[in-house]
Each structure stands twice: as C-alpha cells, then as structure tokens.
Design a protein around this motif. Sequence first.
Motif, mmCIF file in Angstrom:
data_model
loop_
_atom_site.group_PDB
_atom_site.id
_atom_site.type_symbol
_atom_site.label_atom_id
_atom_site.label_comp_id
_atom_site.label_asym_id
_atom_site.label_seq_id
_atom_site.Cartn_x
_atom_site.Cartn_y
_atom_site.Cartn_z
ATOM 1 N N SER A 59 0.776 -1.139 -0.041
ATOM 2 C CA SER A 59 0.029 -0.068 0.077
ATOM 3 C C SER A 59 0.934 1.345 -0.014
ATOM 4 O O SER A 59 0.312 2.305 -0.375
ATOM 5 N N ASP A 70 1.789 0.237 7.309
ATOM 6 C CA ASP A 70 3.079 -0.343 7.238
ATOM 7 C C ASP A 70 3.861 -0.082 6.028
ATOM 8 O O ASP A 70 3.098 0.317 5.116
ATOM 9 N N ASP A 72 6.016 -2.137 3.271
ATOM 10 C CA ASP A 72 6.377 -3.270 2.570
ATOM 11 C C ASP A 72 7.510 -3.064 1.820
ATOM 12 O O ASP A 72 7.432 -2.366 0.801
HETATM 13 MG MG MG Z 1 0.953 -3.449 3.764
#
Ligand code: MG
Length: 350
Positions: A59, A70, A72
């Motif tokens: 995202s 978070d 990634d």
């Molecule tokens: Mg994520």
Amino acid sequence: HPGVLHRRFLSDLSTSLFSFVLPLLPTSEELTIKEEVRTLIEKLIKTIEPSSRLLSFGSSCNSFGLRNSDMDLVVLIDDPDAGLDASTFVQMIGDLLERETNFDVKPLPKARIPIIKLNLAASPGLPYGIACDIGIENRLAIENTRLLLTYATIDPARVRTLVLFLKVWAKRRRINSPYRGTLSSYGITLMVLYFLVHVKQPPVLPNLQRIAPVRPITEEEMMLEGRNVYFFDDVEMLRQEWSSVNFESVGELLIDFFRYFSHDFQFNTMVLSLRAGPLTKESKGWTNDIDMARDRNRLCIEDPFEITYNVARTVTKDGLYTIRGEFMRATRILTQRPERAVLALAELCR
Ligand code: MG
Ligand code: ATP
C-alpha cells in the motif's frame, strides 16, 4: 417524494465518502520519512551486496495506502552470481541494521518466507512510528502492486475511494486480520476490483489481463518465476481509449458491493478470479477435503498471477461467517434509508 429523497441520499453518500477518506490519507511528511528510511536501508544493504536494490510494494505504492500503514519492502538482487540464499542474507542484513541504525530489528531467517521485521520509533512527523517488513526477491509482489496501481489510475475517484473506504471499514469491523481467520487488505482490494471488472454491468474497469498488448511480446517476456505476469499497463493509452459507460456514483457502487456479497455471490461453490471472472471451486480443485486438518478454501480469491494460490486461504469457517454477517449489516444500514449519509458511514464503521 421517495425517489428524490433516495437520489439526494446517494449523492450525499458519495460526497461523504470522499470527505471520510481524505483525512485518512498519509501526510506528505509521512511519505517523505518513509522514502528517507528506504534510501538509508538500501544504502546499507548495498554494502553487503552491491547489485541489490530495495523496492517498496503494497500500500505504500499501490495508491491504496492509509495514514500510518506499514511499509512493505523487498530486496532484489540483480547479479545472478551473487550466491546468497535468503536466510543468510536476512541474518546479515539484520545484524547490519542492528549495528548501524537505532531501529528495533528482528530478523526471521528461519521463517518459511525469511524476512526482517523493523519498528521505527515515533517522531514528530510520524506520531505512531512505522512497522516495516523487508522480504527477499519477492518479484511477484512488485508486479501485483503495479497491477493494483494501474487499476486505480484508470478511475481514481471511484476506485481509490471505494478501496480506501472498504479497507477502513474492514479494519474497524475487525475482519482484516488474516492471523485471526479473516481477510488481508490485499484480499479485500481484489474483491473490490473483481466487483468493478466482472460484476458491474456495464463494467467500471476493463480486465487489464485480457487486453492484448499493442506490440506483440514474447512468451518469455510475459513470464516471471514461471507465472504469466502480463497485463496492459500503458496508462496513457488507457486514459485515451477506455471510457466506462458505467456512470454510477461511488455511493451507489458501495451499496451494490455490499448487496452483491450479502446476497448474490455463491461463497460455497465459487472462486473470485480477477483474471478470469467467476470460476467454480471444483474446476480449480479448491474443494474442501474432509480429511484436511485445516480447511483452506472457505473463501476463494485467486491471486492474479500466482493462480494456484488462494489469497483468502487464511479465512476460517467462523471468519467467513463473520465477514458475511458484516456485509449484511452494512447492506442493512445503507438501504434502510438513513436520513444522513455521514451518520450512516459513522455507524457502518463503528
Ligand atoms: Mg502493507
Ligand atoms: P495495508 O495498508 O493494510 O498494509 P497493503 O495494500 O499493504 O495494505 P497487505 O495485505 O499488507 O496490503 O499486502 C501487501 C502486499 O503483500 C500485497 O500487495 C501483495 O503483494 C502481498 N500480499 C499480501 N497478502 C498476500 C496474500 N495473502 N497472498 C499473496 N500476496 C499477498
């Protein structure tokens, strides 16, 4: 007159959806800090293996990111002779980050998919800190991130608003916990895209995996790790050539999304495939074996590229029951003609 009232509710609902999502988007400060962190870690990793690059996926770069989500990251090693296996590399990167940074570092070299977990402490630009996962050589994740981003770019006002709202809704209603038997954000996003490509008639989005390339490309160019990762990604061309004749507002689409997954989709027998449309569980061999210790195929969402992989395999019997209950609750709230759309959205995400 009820028709007029209903039309007014739908238009209020669309406006309210935009205003609901807007303050939940990441701040530019947050994006800047995340990019600085990526650059810093990349620089450090290059001291171990100079041919490596550190890329963002998920995202932070598919345009479906929310504030404080978070990060990634994935390390790609370009030199085929580097000769580092993922476990060793994870251990080395872990040790290095431990020595050179003040992040909270946890390497997991023995995990099925070796990763490094990082936590960044809170700071003025990042009031909640960031959680970050670094994986190794997961090139398919980069491709599915690009696929999601391309879908969002075709019709950002409707696609981004719907996905972002549904991600928030799923988090608030606690059906976004793959470790507790419900869905990942990736799974929810694939459900929304499936709905816009295959359920809505006329479709809101084209099927990018079924549009032929402008210039012929070889079989080899389409393949990555034995998977066909082709999709039509010429955004300029899509903007010129694709115009949906579906003019439904984002509010109408939201109600219909909830309605479809409350009453119409056959969870027991069908698979959602963004690539191919509806498929049966039987045709994919995704039926529930009674002997199987854990059932993996209650809810079936085919990964767009890794087509033997059920993205929703974490969803348990109870999890699916909860998810379907939430779709029905949402349909009820939105179709009982509440007076004010803002209040309906607040109730929906309570
Ligand atoms: Mg994520
Ligand atoms: P969030 O904002 O909640 O972090 P996200 O878009 O980053 O949402 P995640 O579910 O964290 O979504 O997934 C990030 C990426 O990891 C996806 O783009 C996908 O590449 C990969 N991924 C996540 N879950 C799965 C899964 N169940 N199967 C395959 N790939 C997955």
